[in-house]
Design a protein around this motif. Structure first.
Motif, PDB file in Angstrom:
ATOM      1  N   ILE A  30       4.099   3.683   6.552  1.00  0.00           N
ATOM      2  CA  ILE A  30       3.816   4.321   5.265  1.00  0.00           C
ATOM      3  C   ILE A  30       3.989   5.841   5.374  1.00  0.00           C
ATOM      4  O   ILE A  30       4.558   6.481   4.487  1.00  0.00           O
ATOM      5  N   PHE A  31       3.534   6.399   6.465  1.00  0.00           N
ATOM      6  CA  PHE A  31       3.570   7.847   6.664  1.00  0.00           C
ATOM      7  C   PHE A  31       4.996   8.401   6.569  1.00  0.00           C
ATOM      8  O   PHE A  31       5.222   9.479   6.022  1.00  0.00           O
ATOM      9  N   TRP A  32       5.976   7.635   7.097  1.00  0.00           N
ATOM     10  CA  TRP A  32       7.353   8.132   7.160  1.00  0.00           C
ATOM     11  C   TRP A  32       8.258   7.559   6.083  1.00  0.00           C
ATOM     12  O   TRP A  32       9.467   7.800   6.102  1.00  0.00           O
ATOM     13  N   HIS A  33       7.725   6.830   5.112  1.00  0.00           N
ATOM     14  CA  HIS A  33       8.622   6.115   4.203  1.00  0.00           C
ATOM     15  C   HIS A  33       9.318   7.014   3.187  1.00  0.00           C
ATOM     16  O   HIS A  33      10.284   6.585   2.551  1.00  0.00           O
ATOM     17  N   THR A  34       8.888   8.267   3.054  1.00  0.00           N
ATOM     18  CA  THR A  34       9.533   9.169   2.099  1.00  0.00           C
ATOM     19  C   THR A  34      10.647   9.993   2.740  1.00  0.00           C
ATOM     20  O   THR A  34      11.769  10.019   2.235  1.00  0.00           O
ATOM     21  N   ARG A  48       3.625  21.797   1.233  1.00  0.00           N
ATOM     22  CA  ARG A  48       2.489  22.359   0.511  1.00  0.00           C
ATOM     23  C   ARG A  48       2.798  22.634  -0.957  1.00  0.00           C
ATOM     24  O   ARG A  48       1.872  22.824  -1.761  1.00  0.00           O
ATOM     25  N   ILE A  49       4.076  22.615  -1.322  1.00  0.00           N
ATOM     26  CA  ILE A  49       4.418  22.867  -2.718  1.00  0.00           C
ATOM     27  C   ILE A  49       5.167  21.700  -3.363  1.00  0.00           C
ATOM     28  O   ILE A  49       5.373  21.683  -4.579  1.00  0.00           O
ATOM     29  N   ALA A  50       5.590  20.719  -2.553  1.00  0.00           N
ATOM     30  CA  ALA A  50       6.363  19.586  -3.075  1.00  0.00           C
ATOM     31  C   ALA A  50       5.479  18.344  -3.075  1.00  0.00           C
ATOM     32  O   ALA A  50       5.346  17.648  -2.068  1.00  0.00           O
ATOM     33  N   VAL A  51       4.877  18.039  -4.229  1.00  0.00           N
ATOM     34  CA  VAL A  51       3.907  16.947  -4.304  1.00  0.00           C
ATOM     35  C   VAL A  51       4.532  15.604  -3.946  1.00  0.00           C
ATOM     36  O   VAL A  51       3.856  14.719  -3.391  1.00  0.00           O
ATOM     37  N   LYS A  52       5.836  15.416  -4.211  1.00  0.00           N
ATOM     38  CA  LYS A  52       6.474  14.127  -3.942  1.00  0.00           C
ATOM     39  C   LYS A  52       6.553  13.811  -2.456  1.00  0.00           C
ATOM     40  O   LYS A  52       6.766  12.650  -2.077  1.00  0.00           O
ATOM     41  N   LEU A  53       6.381  14.829  -1.614  1.00  0.00           N
ATOM     42  CA  LEU A  53       6.442  14.601  -0.173  1.00  0.00           C
ATOM     43  C   LEU A  53       5.098  14.192   0.416  1.00  0.00           C
ATOM     44  O   LEU A  53       5.029  13.847   1.597  1.00  0.00           O
ATOM     45  N   LEU A  54       4.043  14.229  -0.379  1.00  0.00           N
ATOM     46  CA  LEU A  54       2.702  14.069   0.180  1.00  0.00           C
ATOM     47  C   LEU A  54       2.135  12.664   0.073  1.00  0.00           C
ATOM     48  O   LEU A  54       1.275  12.290   0.874  1.00  0.00           O
ATOM     49  N   HIS A  55       2.578  11.864  -0.903  1.00  0.00           N
ATOM     50  CA  HIS A  55       1.913  10.569  -1.094  1.00  0.00           C
ATOM     51  C   HIS A  55       2.123   9.635   0.086  1.00  0.00           C
ATOM     52  O   HIS A  55       1.289   8.761   0.335  1.00  0.00           O
ATOM     53  N   SER A  56       3.210   9.785   0.828  1.00  0.00           N
ATOM     54  CA  SER A  56       3.403   8.938   2.006  1.00  0.00           C
ATOM     55  C   SER A  56       2.359   9.253   3.072  1.00  0.00           C
ATOM     56  O   SER A  56       1.851   8.338   3.746  1.00  0.00           O
ATOM     57  N   LYS A  57       2.014  10.512   3.214  1.00  0.00           N
ATOM     58  CA  LYS A  57       1.048  10.926   4.224  1.00  0.00           C
ATOM     59  C   LYS A  57      -0.380  10.555   3.813  1.00  0.00           C
ATOM     60  O   LYS A  57      -1.137   9.969   4.594  1.00  0.00           O
ATOM     61  N   THR A  58      -0.736  10.894   2.567  1.00  0.00           N
ATOM     62  CA  THR A  58      -2.085  10.569   2.118  1.00  0.00           C
ATOM     63  C   THR A  58      -2.245   9.061   1.919  1.00  0.00           C
ATOM     64  O   THR A  58      -3.320   8.508   2.173  1.00  0.00           O
ATOM     65  N   GLY A  59      -1.172   8.393   1.488  1.00  0.00           N
ATOM     66  CA  GLY A  59      -1.231   6.938   1.346  1.00  0.00           C
ATOM     67  C   GLY A  59      -1.472   6.260   2.687  1.00  0.00           C
ATOM     68  O   GLY A  59      -2.236   5.286   2.777  1.00  0.00           O
ATOM     69  N   ALA A  60      -0.820   6.768   3.735  1.00  0.00           N
ATOM     70  CA  ALA A  60      -1.042   6.213   5.075  1.00  0.00           C
ATOM     71  C   ALA A  60      -2.490   6.406   5.507  1.00  0.00           C
ATOM     72  O   ALA A  60      -3.116   5.502   6.088  1.00  0.00           O
ATOM     73  N   ALA A  61      -3.037   7.582   5.215  1.00  0.00           N
ATOM     74  CA  ALA A  61      -4.426   7.863   5.600  1.00  0.00           C
ATOM     75  C   ALA A  61      -5.397   6.934   4.873  1.00  0.00           C
ATOM     76  O   ALA A  61      -6.331   6.392   5.482  1.00  0.00           O
ATOM     77  N   ILE A  62      -5.182   6.736   3.571  1.00  0.00           N
ATOM     78  CA  ILE A  62      -6.039   5.826   2.807  1.00  0.00           C
ATOM     79  C   ILE A  62      -5.862   4.390   3.300  1.00  0.00           C
ATOM     80  O   ILE A  62      -6.838   3.626   3.418  1.00  0.00           O
ATOM     81  N   LEU A  84       0.788  -1.226   0.000  1.00  0.00           N
ATOM     82  CA  LEU A  84       0.000   0.000   0.000  1.00  0.00           C
ATOM     83  C   LEU A  84       0.826   1.285   0.000  1.00  0.00           C
ATOM     84  O   LEU A  84       0.258   2.370  -0.126  1.00  0.00           O
ATOM     85  N   HIS A  85       2.147   1.192   0.107  1.00  0.00           N
ATOM     86  CA  HIS A  85       2.914   2.396   0.423  1.00  0.00           C
ATOM     87  C   HIS A  85       2.826   3.488  -0.647  1.00  0.00           C
ATOM     88  O   HIS A  85       2.965   4.670  -0.340  1.00  0.00           O
ATOM     89  N   ASP A  86       2.581   3.121  -1.898  1.00  0.00           N
ATOM     90  CA  ASP A  86       2.517   4.124  -2.969  1.00  0.00           C
ATOM     91  C   ASP A  86       1.117   4.281  -3.550  1.00  0.00           C
ATOM     92  O   ASP A  86       0.958   4.754  -4.686  1.00  0.00           O
TER      93      ASP A  86
END
Length: 406
Positions: A319-323, A290-304, A262-264
């Protein structure tokens, strides 16, 4: 340029469609193949349990993507925007306008090929494109196909070709819908994994998957339905590497595996979509995030992963910290971070050293990963997230050193 046009309801698209597409590309030496889903087919009434036109569009898009031939295999939406029934002759006329100098080939199953003279405007169809029929090599209808080829050539002056297919397990979309409605797990054997996952995620064809308690195969399928096919090899590699590292270092291999799956899962969402999910789940962001999209998928992926798939908190945080990593990481968090960094498809200077160290000294491998990440960002002139710097400094403060520093 030679272009194949493969129409249908794709309700749902299955491996038989993809097998046929591959053979058409090879046999006809096509430069491009267009899947053309019909919003409202003229030759049949869609059953009540059918997916909507938009859902069928999204499924055939996932199926086409799974062929890993971007630019050569595409999905065409001409018929999706047409009101009323979608006639092949109208579609071909529009495509002829779009590709005036190219050679068009209409692809179809043998049953449809045998009824072609009864279609709406068959003469117009065959003046606009050649007709290519898929035929099983073990089929007993060869004589009928040969007769139809002769008839179409003599009557319409048509370009006609039969594309032989090897004997493969056959399934119809009708039979697949019945298997899915019955909860028969064998349905997955006939579907591209991402399409199967899409069906489960959207509850199509009478499926009622409990997404918070999915077996690994179904969880993988759902994950794959949320990403691009080119990313799947990385996700599979991360899953496998995380499980191996968990066994080596005494973590729960099941949790490591599911974290990898699920991490990505939100990797391909836009910045706007990522920010909306962060707002939805109350995830606080700093100015860089807020401006670097590559930093966000770990956080939103964890939430999903937690909200949709019901993962435990330790999988959520892994998952939250994997980036970026963070200071004082727990064992599962370390494992997923390193697995993501060094899984078998990764290829960069130093990755072999990282792989060897991960099974000998996990903290030293983690430190090396942070150092490499910091250096890469510096080389590219990009800002390093403070969590990565704090994670590196924490390890050094704990006495962790790289082998050459000891």
């Amino acid at each position: 340029m030679k272009i194949g046009i493969y129409g249908g309801t794709f309700n749902p698209p299955h491996l038989g469609h993809l097998t046929s597409a591959r053979f058409a590309l090879e046999e006809l030496k096509l430069d491009k193949l267009l899947f053309v889903p019909a919003a409202l087919p003229p030759h049949k009434t869609l059953p009540g349990e059918s997916a909507s036109p938009q859902e069928r569009w999204e499924m055939i898009s996932l199926a086409a993507d799974s062929l890993l031939l971007p630019g050569r295999v595409e999905v065409c939406d001409l018929e999706m925007h047409r009101t009323g029934k979608s006639y092949t002759s109208d579609t071909l006329a529009q495509l002829r306008e779009q590709y005036p100098e190219d050679e068009l080939w209409l692809l179809m199953g043998s049953d449809m090929f045998l009824t072609l003279p009864s279609w709406h405007e068959p003469e117009r169809i065959l003046s606009l494109a050649g007709a290519a029929a898929f035929a099983r090599t073990q089929s007993d209808e060869g004589a009928r196909l040969d007769a139809q080829v002769r008839y179409l050539r003599e009557t319409y002056g048509a370009k006609v070709q039969v594309i032989p297919l090897p004997q493969v397990t056959e399934v119809s979309s009708t039979a697949l819908r019945a298997l899915l409605a019955a909860g028969d797990a064998s349905a997955a054997e006939y579907l591209p994994p991402a399409v199967y996952g899409y069906i489960l995620m959207h509850g199509l064809y009478g499926t009622h998957a409990d997404r918070k308690h999915l077996p690994d195969r179904e969880l993988r399928a759902c994950s794959y339905s949320m990403i691009r096919a080119k990313r799947i090899a990385h996700v599979q590699g991360t899953e496998q590497e995380a499980e191996r590292l968990a066994i080596r270092w005494g973590a729960d291999p099941v949790k490591a595996r599911r974290a990898g799956i699920l991490h990505d899962c939100t990797k391909y969402l836009s910045l706007e979509e990522q920010l909306a999910l962060c707002d939805q789940y109350g995830i606080e962001l700093d100015e860089l995030e807020r401006i670097a999209v590559k930093l966000l998928h770990s956080k939103t992926g964890a939430a999903i992963a937690r909200d949709v798939f019901g993962v435990d908190d330790d999988i959520f945080w892994a998952i939250f910290w994997h980036t970026t990593g963070k200071a004082d990481m727990k064992l599962l968090e370390k494992i997923l971070y390193i697995a993501d960094y060094m899984e078998p498809t990764r290829d960069f200077p130093g990755v072999e050293r990282l792989r060897e160290l991960a099974y000998r000294d996990l903290d030293a491998a983690l430190l090396l990963g942070f150092e490499m990440s910091v250096q890469e960002m510096a080389d590219r002139g990009l800002q390093v997230h403070h969590n990565t710097l704090e994670a590196r400094d924490f390890l050094r403060a704990q006495g962790v050193r790289l082998p050459e520093e000891r």
